[in-house]
Design a protein around this motif. Structure first.
Motif, short mmCIF file in Angstrom:
data_model
loop_
_atom_site.label_atom_id
_atom_site.label_comp_id
_atom_site.label_asym_id
_atom_site.label_seq_id
_atom_site.Cartn_x
_atom_site.Cartn_y
_atom_site.Cartn_z
N HIS A 171 -12.02 8.19 -1.99
CA HIS A 171 -11.57 7.50 -1.08
C HIS A 171 -9.53 6.97 -0.99
O HIS A 171 -9.01 7.05 -0.19
N GLU A 172 -9.59 6.16 -2.39
CA GLU A 172 -8.26 6.32 -2.54
C GLU A 172 -6.76 7.25 -2.40
O GLU A 172 -5.89 7.27 -1.52
N LEU A 173 -7.95 8.94 -2.62
CA LEU A 173 -6.81 9.59 -2.46
C LEU A 173 -6.55 9.98 -0.80
O LEU A 173 -5.86 10.54 -0.14
N ALA A 174 -7.80 10.17 0.28
CA ALA A 174 -7.93 9.96 1.54
C ALA A 174 -7.26 9.48 1.97
O ALA A 174 -5.83 9.72 3.12
N GLU A 175 -7.21 7.79 1.48
CA GLU A 175 -5.92 6.56 2.26
C GLU A 175 -4.34 7.38 1.74
O GLU A 175 -3.63 6.99 2.49
N THR A 176 -4.37 7.71 0.47
CA THR A 176 -3.32 8.14 0.42
C THR A 176 -2.11 9.55 0.66
O THR A 176 -1.70 9.25 1.28
N ASN A 177 -3.69 10.22 1.04
CA ASN A 177 -2.89 11.48 1.84
C ASN A 177 -2.73 10.93 2.83
O ASN A 177 -1.61 12.11 3.99
N SER A 178 -3.43 10.09 3.93
CA SER A 178 -3.02 9.36 4.88
C SER A 178 -1.30 8.66 4.80
O SER A 178 -1.07 9.31 6.47
N GLY A 179 -1.69 7.91 3.89
CA GLY A 179 0.09 7.12 3.86
C GLY A 179 1.30 8.78 3.96
O GLY A 179 2.00 8.78 4.74
N VAL A 180 0.63 9.66 3.03
CA VAL A 180 1.09 10.63 2.93
C VAL A 180 2.10 11.51 3.85
O VAL A 180 3.19 11.88 4.90
N LEU A 181 1.27 12.11 4.82
CA LEU A 181 1.42 12.55 6.25
C LEU A 181 1.52 11.98 6.97
O LEU A 181 2.13 11.80 8.02
N ALA A 182 1.45 10.65 7.01
CA ALA A 182 2.29 9.68 7.95
C ALA A 182 4.09 9.05 7.73
O ALA A 182 4.65 9.61 8.58
#
Length: 432
Positions: A171-182
């Motif tokens: 979950h934390e990685l998904a949130e991090t990936n989402s932030g990086v993608l943004a």
């Protein structure tokens, strides 16, 4: 407490003995099964081969109680004497030693679940910390099945905890990936904005450097410019055209040595000097040499080819001077093509200047093409490029004038030796 030594002949017996011993010593479940697994791996080869092993265990030793203080080194009183009584505390370690008396070689200790200490010979020892005093573990250990169930339960709990940690990390990685993608999207948007702003600035710079065609009755004019490098569209190929006080049109085409802003500055110096000399009334045959004299005083590195054209819109009279530049191409209305060659040396060359003036006449429907060498550099030699240029100009001469130079350049650049700045400038006399 004295060491206890047990002779074992099977892996099952070794596991059972270790589990009961670890339970009595109060080891946590995880340490218990790590110890059992590690000892099994060390003794497996011997017991499988039918050779016995010796299991020596030293339980945690109780400390002696003194009336006053305990000596931190001896466990007794400061004077070295004890009164034989204990306070229930231990030295905190369970010692488990495996003797492999018949082993042909020393066992491997790599990758054990519970690291071991190698002793001289083939012996191996574990010194396991005991966080729970033995008194809390109970005197009657449960059966082997209960011990195994307890270990299995602990392992399941451990797996569940790891699964929860894994899910949380996902979950934390998904949130991090989402932030990086943004962030990537924002950076891409910013890059696009910068590219657009850069393009606008370059177009404005090009507009400032490249004057629009002269509007005079009787003549049509158009120009096409193509840089050698897209990220540096201000090379050394420039042109200039203007109307002189007597009504004739003056055209300058320059190709300065090099690429980028340095060559652009050199080419601008040439076009400005030529314009000044022409407007001052200097004879056309002297302008190439006079331009070299003017610029040599402050730009010693400048080298450029130059071509000068004078055209009378009313009569079509054409006069041409040249300084090391490729010859102009004249295509008659009926398709006959000829090169207008004049010898001369360019700006910065030895003995600069045009050797003579070439005179001709532009008839109704005739097309004059001025260009830089980036248009004719083919895979073989300049003559081949000039022949291809004549064929392309004949083929496109009847197009609308604003399309002619770009169409010729597109056809010529299907065969190219290496990319170079290109100027193609066309003038057509309007019939009537």
């Amino acid at each position: 407490m004295k060491p206890q030594i047990t002779t074992l002949h099977s892996l099952a017996g070794l596991r059972s003995a270790l589990r009961r011993l670890a339970h009595r010593a109060g080891l946590p479940v995880e340490l218990r099964y790590r110890l059992a697994l590690s000892a099994t791996r060390v003794a497996r080869a011997e017991l499988t081969a039918g050779r016995p092993v010796l299991l020596e265990t030293v339980p945690p030793q109780p400390t002696d109680r003194a009336d006053g203080q305990l000596d931190g080194r001896t466990g007794g009183r400061a004077d070295g004497r004890t009164d034989g009584r204990t306070d229930g505390r231990t030295d905190g370690r369970l010692t488990v030693r495996l003797h492999l008396p018949h082993a042909p070689r020393r066992p491997s200790l790599d990758g054990l679940p519970l690291p071991a200490e190698r002793l001289p010979g083939t012996d191996v020892v574990w010194r396991v910390p005991v966080p729970v005093p033995p008194a809390m573990a109970g005197d009657d250990p449960p059966g082997l099945v209960e011990l195994l169930e307890e270990e299995l339960s602990a392992a399941v709990d451990r797996v569940d905890a790891l699964a929860d940690d894994h899910q949380r990390l996902k979950h934390e990685l998904a949130e991090t990936n989402s932030g990086v993608l943004a962030l990537y999207v924002q950076l891409e948007e910013r890059d696009e904005q910068l590219r657009q702003a850069h393009g606008r600035i370059l177009r404005q710079l090009e507009d400032a450097l490249r004057p629009p065609p002269v509007r005079v009755p009787g003549l049509e004019m158009a120009v096409h410019y193509e840089p050698a490098e897209k990220h540096a569209p201000t090379g050394g190929d420039l042109y200039d055209w203007f109307v002189l006080p007597d009504g004739t049109v003056h055209i300058t085409v320059v190709d300065a040595l090099g690429h980028g802003l340095t060559s652009t500055r050199s080419a601008l110096n040439v076009t400005h000097a030529v314009r000044t000399l022409a407007l001052e009334g200097h004879p056309l045959e002297s302008i190439v040499a006079r331009t070299d004299e003017v610029l040599a005083t402050f730009d010693h590195e400048l080298m450029a080819t130059v071509q000068l054209v004078r055209l009378d819109p009313a009569s079509g009279e054409l006069v041409l001077a040249n300084g090391s530049h490729p010859p102009a191409l004249l295509v008659r209305e009926d398709g006959e093509a000829s090169l207008l060659e004049v010898r001369g040396r360019g700006i910065g060359f030895p003995l600069p200047g045009s050797e003579r003036l070439l005179r001709d006449r532009l008839g109704p429907g005739d097309l004059l093409l001025l260009y830089t060498d980036g248009l004719t550099e083919s895979r073989r030699d300049p003559r081949e490029g000039e022949q291809r240029l004549a064929r392309a100009a004949r083929r496109h001469r009847h197009r609308p004038i604003e399309e002619v130079p770009a169409a010729i350049a597109a056809e010529m650049h299907t065969v190219i030796l290496h990319p170079d700045d290109t100027v193609a400038l066309t003038v057509r006399r309007v019939p009537g």
